[in-house]
Design a protein around this motif. Sequence first.
Motif: not given
Length: 147
Positions: A32, A35, A66, A70, A107, A126-127, A129
């Motif tokens: 989290t 992201n 987000v 996440s 992703t 972010m994906h 991560v």
Amino acid sequence: MNTTTAATPTPATRRPGAPWWAAGAVSVAAATAANLVLLGLGHLVGASMEHPDGAGGIAAVEAGGVALMSAVPLAAGFTAAVLLSLLWKGFLRTGQIVGTVLAAASTVMPFFAGTDLATEAVLALMHVVLVPAVWLGLGAVRRRALS
């Protein structure tokens, strides 16, 4: 003369890995936080951080969304893997593999969002991560379960 010595207490042996609750909390918090940093970087590099929504409008990518997107899927998948591991310890490795593959495969989804390239790249990162968060978090639980 009495040569008997009192038994010296031995320190408790530390088990490798981490308890499920600690590994899960660290994984979710780290993913989290990473992201949210990516969201901030996206704004810094000039990404619009907006995408078309399902109703024909434009939706902004915001910090709350987000954080929610996440934390919740990662926590749900992590919890499911840990619960299933109570039936079969091997499921922790299976969860590592399946979770990592799903995170990596997801992703590509942002590239179909129909927004600017910078936003698509940030959303794809972010994906990404989630890949180490899933692998390392479940790996820590697995090390503890197998010790």
